[in-house]
Structure formats: C-alpha cells, structure tokens
Design an enzyme around this catalytic site. Sequence first.
Site, PDB file in Angstrom:
ATOM      1  N   ARG A 114       9.506  -4.340   3.354  1.00 59.07           N
ATOM      2  CA  ARG A 114      10.232  -4.793   2.164  1.00 59.07           C
ATOM      3  C   ARG A 114      11.627  -4.178   2.215  1.00 59.07           C
ATOM      4  NH1 ARG A 114       6.636  -1.138  -2.112  1.00 59.07           N
ATOM      5  NH2 ARG A 114       6.829   0.784  -0.921  1.00 59.07           N
ATOM      6  N   ASN A 169      12.152  -3.704  -7.584  1.00 58.68           N
ATOM      7  CA  ASN A 169      11.246  -2.557  -7.482  1.00 58.68           C
ATOM      8  C   ASN A 169      11.967  -1.410  -6.794  1.00 58.68           C
ATOM      9  OD1 ASN A 169       8.248  -1.609  -7.546  1.00 58.68           O
ATOM     10  ND2 ASN A 169       8.946  -1.113  -5.485  1.00 58.68           N
ATOM     11  N   GLU A 170      12.190  -0.336  -7.521  1.00 59.05           N
ATOM     12  CA  GLU A 170      12.802   0.880  -6.953  1.00 59.05           C
ATOM     13  C   GLU A 170      14.038   0.579  -6.112  1.00 59.05           C
ATOM     14  OE1 GLU A 170       9.784   3.022  -4.826  1.00 59.05           O
ATOM     15  OE2 GLU A 170       9.001   3.930  -6.641  1.00 59.05           O
ATOM     16  N   GLU A 184       4.629   3.681 -12.506  1.00 58.79           N
ATOM     17  CA  GLU A 184       3.652   3.909 -11.425  1.00 58.79           C
ATOM     18  C   GLU A 184       3.314   5.388 -11.387  1.00 58.79           C
ATOM     19  OE1 GLU A 184       5.096   2.672  -7.598  1.00 58.79           O
ATOM     20  OE2 GLU A 184       5.704   0.708  -8.319  1.00 58.79           O
ATOM     21  N   TRP A 195       1.707   8.499   1.760  1.00 60.50           N
ATOM     22  CA  TRP A 195       2.974   8.705   2.459  1.00 60.50           C
ATOM     23  C   TRP A 195       3.390  10.176   2.543  1.00 60.50           C
ATOM     24  CZ3 TRP A 195       5.335  11.146  -1.423  1.00 60.50           C
ATOM     25  CH2 TRP A 195       5.094  10.735  -2.734  1.00 60.50           C
ATOM     26  N   GLU A 228      -0.369  -0.273   3.056  1.00 63.49           N
ATOM     27  CA  GLU A 228      -0.732   0.857   2.185  1.00 63.49           C
ATOM     28  C   GLU A 228      -2.243   0.969   1.969  1.00 63.49           C
ATOM     29  OE1 GLU A 228       2.315  -0.575  -0.663  1.00 63.49           O
ATOM     30  OE2 GLU A 228       2.978   1.508  -0.689  1.00 63.49           O
ATOM     31  N   GLN A 229      -3.001   0.732   3.043  1.00 66.00           N
ATOM     32  CA  GLN A 229      -4.468   0.708   2.929  1.00 66.00           C
ATOM     33  C   GLN A 229      -5.070   2.040   2.500  1.00 66.00           C
ATOM     34  OE1 GLN A 229      -4.344  -0.603   6.950  1.00 66.00           O
ATOM     35  NE2 GLN A 229      -5.672  -2.344   6.536  1.00 66.00           N
ATOM     36  N   HIS A 246      -3.801   4.309   0.455  1.00 67.83           N
ATOM     37  CA  HIS A 246      -3.334   4.856  -0.832  1.00 67.83           C
ATOM     38  C   HIS A 246      -4.478   4.965  -1.837  1.00 67.83           C
ATOM     39  CE1 HIS A 246      -0.697   5.463  -4.290  1.00 67.83           C
ATOM     40  NE2 HIS A 246       0.303   5.617  -3.439  1.00 67.83           N
TER      41      HIS A 246
HETATM   42  C1  GAL Z   1       6.217   3.274  -4.778  1.00 68.35           C
HETATM   43  C2  GAL Z   1       6.385   1.758  -4.687  1.00 68.35           C
HETATM   44  C3  GAL Z   1       5.024   1.063  -4.710  1.00 68.35           C
HETATM   45  C4  GAL Z   1       4.086   1.732  -3.728  1.00 68.35           C
HETATM   46  C5  GAL Z   1       3.986   3.198  -4.050  1.00 68.35           C
HETATM   47  C6  GAL Z   1       3.025   3.966  -3.171  1.00 68.35           C
HETATM   48  O1  GAL Z   1       7.392   3.930  -4.393  1.00 68.35           O
HETATM   49  O2  GAL Z   1       7.131   1.279  -5.773  1.00 68.35           O
HETATM   50  O3  GAL Z   1       5.200  -0.301  -4.381  1.00 68.35           O
HETATM   51  O4  GAL Z   1       4.573   1.547  -2.434  1.00 68.35           O
HETATM   52  O5  GAL Z   1       5.260   3.784  -3.905  1.00 68.35           O
HETATM   53  O6  GAL Z   1       2.996   5.325  -3.540  1.00 68.35           O
END
Ligand code: GAL
Length: 705
Positions: free
Chosen positions: A150, A188-189, A340, A348, A388-389, A391
Amino acid sequence: MKRFARSPLACAAACAALACAAGARTAAAASVRPRAASPAVRTALGRLWLGAAWYPEQWPESRWPKDLALMQAAGINVVRVGEFAWSTLEPHPGDYRFGWLARAIAEAARHHIHVVIGTPTDAPPVWLTSRYPQVLRVHADGRPAQHGNRRQFSYASPLYRKFCRAIVTRLAQRFGHNPDVIGWQIDNEYTSESYDAGTRRQFQSWLEHRFGTLAALNRDWTTAYWSQTYTAWNQIPLNALPGNPGLMLAHRQFVTATWLGFQRNQLQALRAHIAAWQFITTNIGGLGWSDNWDHYAITRPLDIAAWDDYVGEGQLSFYRNGAMSDFVRGWKRQDYWVMETQPGFVDWAPISNSLVKGAVRAMTWESIGHGADAVLFWQWRAALGGQEQYHGTLVGPDGKPEPLYTEVQRVGREFKRASAVIAGTTPHSQVALLVSYESRWAIDFQRQTRRYHQLRVLLDYYRPLENLTHSVDIVSTRAPLRRYEIVFAPSLNVISRSLARHLRAYVLGGGVLVLGPRSGMKDQYNRLNVERQPGPLVPLLGGRVQQYYALDAPVAVSGAVGRGTGGIWAEALSRHSPATRVLLRYGAGNAWLTGKPAAIEHRYGRGAIIYLGTILNRRLMHAFLARRLAAAGVRSPFGVLPRGIELMRRVGAGREVVIVINHGEAARTVRLPHEMHDVLHPGHLVRTLTLRTQGVAVLEHASPG
Ligand code: GAL
C-alpha cells in the site's frame, strides 16, 4: 442521532451524582463548559464506542452474520470498513461496485453496529498504477514505488487526487445519508512523502509563494554559506538528505501543506454530499509521533482527531501512553478516537510479544481516562492471505474467538454501564506542556548528542506533573494559554517573534512559563537567534544562555529544592536583571559550568518566566516541578498515589469521573478523599479502593469545590 439510547443503569448513576452535585458547580467545572459541538462532533463524542476494523470484502457474505453476531456479543457497537478496498469497490475504471458495502452496512445494523467508512485511497488498484505509472511515489533515493503493497502513490500527484476525488464522491453520494454510517476516515495513516519531479516543482512554487523573491529566500536560508545561492526557483533541490537547515524546515512545512491538500481534496468531496451528523476524521500513526508533518495543522479542518495506539514490543508504559493520549487530545483540544489498537500483539515489532493478561482492558480504560470516547481494535480477524497474517485479532482463522475476546467482552459490558456517565465529561487541566513541530524538527535535524530524545525529555516533565496533578494537557504553542496556571515548554527550540509575543502576554497576564533546555535558539527560518537563548524572550527573562553543550557525563546541580545532577545537555545561564533570581546552580566538576546558574526565574506579579537549562535527574526534577506547581497554586485532591497507580479525571457539569488503574504487579490500595459512586458496580459507594494488578475502577462524584 436519537437512536443512541442511554443505558438506564448508567443514567441512574449519572442522575444520582448530578443530584448530589446540585449547587456545587465549581469554577473549574464552569470553565470546562464545552464549546458548542457540531452535530458531527456530537455523533462521535456523545457516548462510548467499542469497535474493530472489519474487512467484509475478504470474506464470503455468508460468513458476515456470524462475525457480526460475535461482535455484538462482545459489546462492539462500531466497525470501520473499506479503507483498503479500492479494487473491490472499483474493479475496473469507473465500474463502481458498492452493493456489497451496502449489504455489509445493513447486516452490521441488524446487529446494532454502526459503521465508519474509510476512504480506500491508501491502496490504489493495479489498473490505476499500471495505466498511470506517473502517480507512483518516488522514494527519497529515487526509486519508484511498486504495486503489491500500500502507500505506493504520490501524495502530490494531481492525477492521483483526481481518481481519489471520483471514488470518494461516489461513496459520499451513496452512503452520505445512510443512518447506519456515523462517520468517515480519510485515507489511512498519512505516511510517506514523495520525491518525484512533479513534487519537486510543487515545492519550488510553494517556496516562491512563501518567500516572494529569491533574494528573501537566499537571505533567510543564509545561502552564501557553501555557495548555495539560488538564481532561479527551479534550482532548489528536494531531497531527504541533511542539508541547509532552512530548507529542511521548509520541506517539512511543505509536506504538511501537501498532505493538507491531499486531505482537502477528499474533505471537499465528502462535505459536499454527507449529512451534517456524519463526522470526518483521519487515523494518525502514533509511533515515533510519525512527525514529518504537523498534526495540529492536519487535524484542524477535521471534526475529530483519531490516532492508532500501538505498544509494539514490550508492555504498556502507562506514562508514555498517557502522554501520547494527552498529546492526541491536544491536537483539537477535545476528546478523540483511538481508531486502531492492538488486540494483544502486533506483527511488526522486533519482538511481537503479547500484552499481559488484563493489559488490553487496562489500556482501553487508560485511553478513555485521557479523553478517548472510542477504542477500536485492529483487527477483527486476519485475512487468510496478505501481509499481516500474524497480527493479533479477536477471532482466529477458524472464525472462533481468541482467548482475548473474553477480555474485550468484559470491556464491552463495562462501556455499556459507563457510557452515559462518561458522556459530557472531558479531562480538564490547570497545567500544560507545549509541543511545537518546528522545534521538534529543528532539534532532530541537528541533535548534537544522540542522547537528546525529545520524547524522553518531554516524559521527564510529564511523569512528575502527571503524578502531582493527575491531569496534564499537551498542546500546541498556538493554543490559548490563559486557562493554565503554569505552562512548561521543554525543548522549545524555535521561538519566532510572534510566538514570543504570545508567551510574553501569558506571563504578563499572570501565567507561569517554564522553558526547558534548547529553548529559543532558532527563529522561524531555523536560523540562530542573535540574542542567544531564549531569543526574543531574553528581555522578559532578564537573563540568557551564555554557553551550551552536550554532556558526556552528569554534572552536580543544587538549589533550594535539593541536590542532584544534570545530564545530557547543559546550558550555563547568566543574568542581566537584578530582579532575576537563581533557582539552581551547577556544582564543581566541570570548569565551564562550575558555580554558573542552571535555572533562573524572573517574576512579574503573579506571573513568572523560568528557564531550566539542563535535564535533571528524576528526584531533583520531581522536587523542582513540585515547587513550581505549589508556587502556582496547583494541587490534586488525590495526593500522592502508590507506585503503579494511574488516576485520570474527566470533568463534566458539576461532576467528575475518576478512572483508576493499577498497572503495577501487585494489589494496591488507594484512599480517596471522600466517597464516590462505583460506576462499574452500580449502587456501591467507595472510599478505600483496592485494585488487583491490571485492575480498573470507574468512579463518579460531585466536582470538588
Ligand atoms: C496500522 C495500519 C493498519 C495495520 C496496523 C497493524 O499502522 O493502519 O492498517 O497495518 O498498523 O498494526
């Protein structure tokens, strides 16, 4: 939005407290009477929201009712959808397929769940970037971004903005009056700027507009240095490498202006079509303060501020998270959303460990205590494929609840009880910490010592202030300051003439201003102020910084409040006014500093300006700040709390909601100044509160008179 029914239980508690508060409206409460809120703000901030990011486009429709039923059973009342769904919403140019989104919203509504739509512009579809590769972002090293992730678009590209405008307009036309859609999140961010040729041209015209003539730019950037003098606007470079301090600061301001333009494009499309009661926000990354642009400027045109609150590696540091939350509340000086947060762990961090049991609940309540009115988990369920599996989620790949689900379900029950009590309250502080993006950038461009971490310096102030007052505002230098008894500005590196006038007026009006190290060294062009520090405030201080440098070892410091050390950075101060008093002096051990003032004060009636030129060790800092607060008449009725206990206060008309959390590892007891209603256990009055580790109490009482 009449459909938001108030919980009868919570209503009863609120009414009881209101009755006992009759006639006890304090000056403090009176001064927090909220500004008249718009219908959109009332939607967002009129109750507590618990939610999750939900991606219906990743699942068969037959699965939706099961997910939504599980959400409803957890007390979730809002989902955010759509923010990466462009290829599903518009699979081919101009071929808009919104039916699935309409059905997802309707299905959510059947489960009493409202919806925030994220505009999908953070993830352009491949038909767009392959047909128009000129919209791709260029990294600072000149490489173009590729499809497959993205954020691969250039934020300055007029063509990309045209496509954004088209899809956002269509979405707004379709859902702008849907009663189940309560708000919108733009993109988004905002994260990555671009270094493509078009952006460089825009930077050059932005500079031309700002400076008017090259002569002015050359003067204000001191380009005679190293033969940087420009003779045409198109010679000015755009790169991310260390360069001329004036150019670097201007680039950050340009990045802010460009994201603002990117946002305005969608804001206009939304405002043209959506109902007045739907709110507009964007979710801002909190990590490292994602501070290539000015958060105050970006949130100004939005209805509410929202941020993404992640711990990443390790455990919740409640001072850090509390400070971050207060900082977010300060963007618009009103309550905000946590758009969020992590359901236990992320994917991550260097070590993506889980928060300890109970900490997700505690962190949720911590956010509420600091002024959040909504907390949404990212994400509900992980896509089976995609990046992001690993997370954290609330539901596993089998569609069944994860163990954390039960903890969130408990929060859901608690929110139902507390929502009506908390509605209409907000934190109220007598103390403010000032943040300036120009200063943050200017120091980070030229740190001078790797040990000078601005966030840590801010926390050195925040921790004792929070412990002593239980309510701290963190606001921009442009905020009105009159309501504060005392204002702290650590690291206020850039002080322009106009900022100096604002601060001077505050002091002469009876306020106490405490400047920390590195203050007032630079002007608005990131040039050195010729008065030395604190620049245009030298006359008001009746003193200045005579000499500064980074420290390789701590130095002794002492004064009436005690003895200790200064570290990382030292400024030797001098006085030219007999009215300026020395509060702290450096001890022996470093000949440049020995005996020199480390902190000085100049009083003006009830007001004062104080300059502290070093970073004190914790104990001395506590004593120093405690003395300043006492002199300014600021104290908390809750006194000193046991270690690990955090106490947060939200004030409403004639009443106060107090949230107490035990972040410590063992049970702790807190003695309250008087009896309070236990909101989570209606009908109970509490005077002595014992909380287990990760324990939370929500209390209500009439405002202290
Ligand atoms: C944020 C992002 C989300 C997701 C999340 C994972 O920074 O807006 O889409 O990737 O991190 O922690």
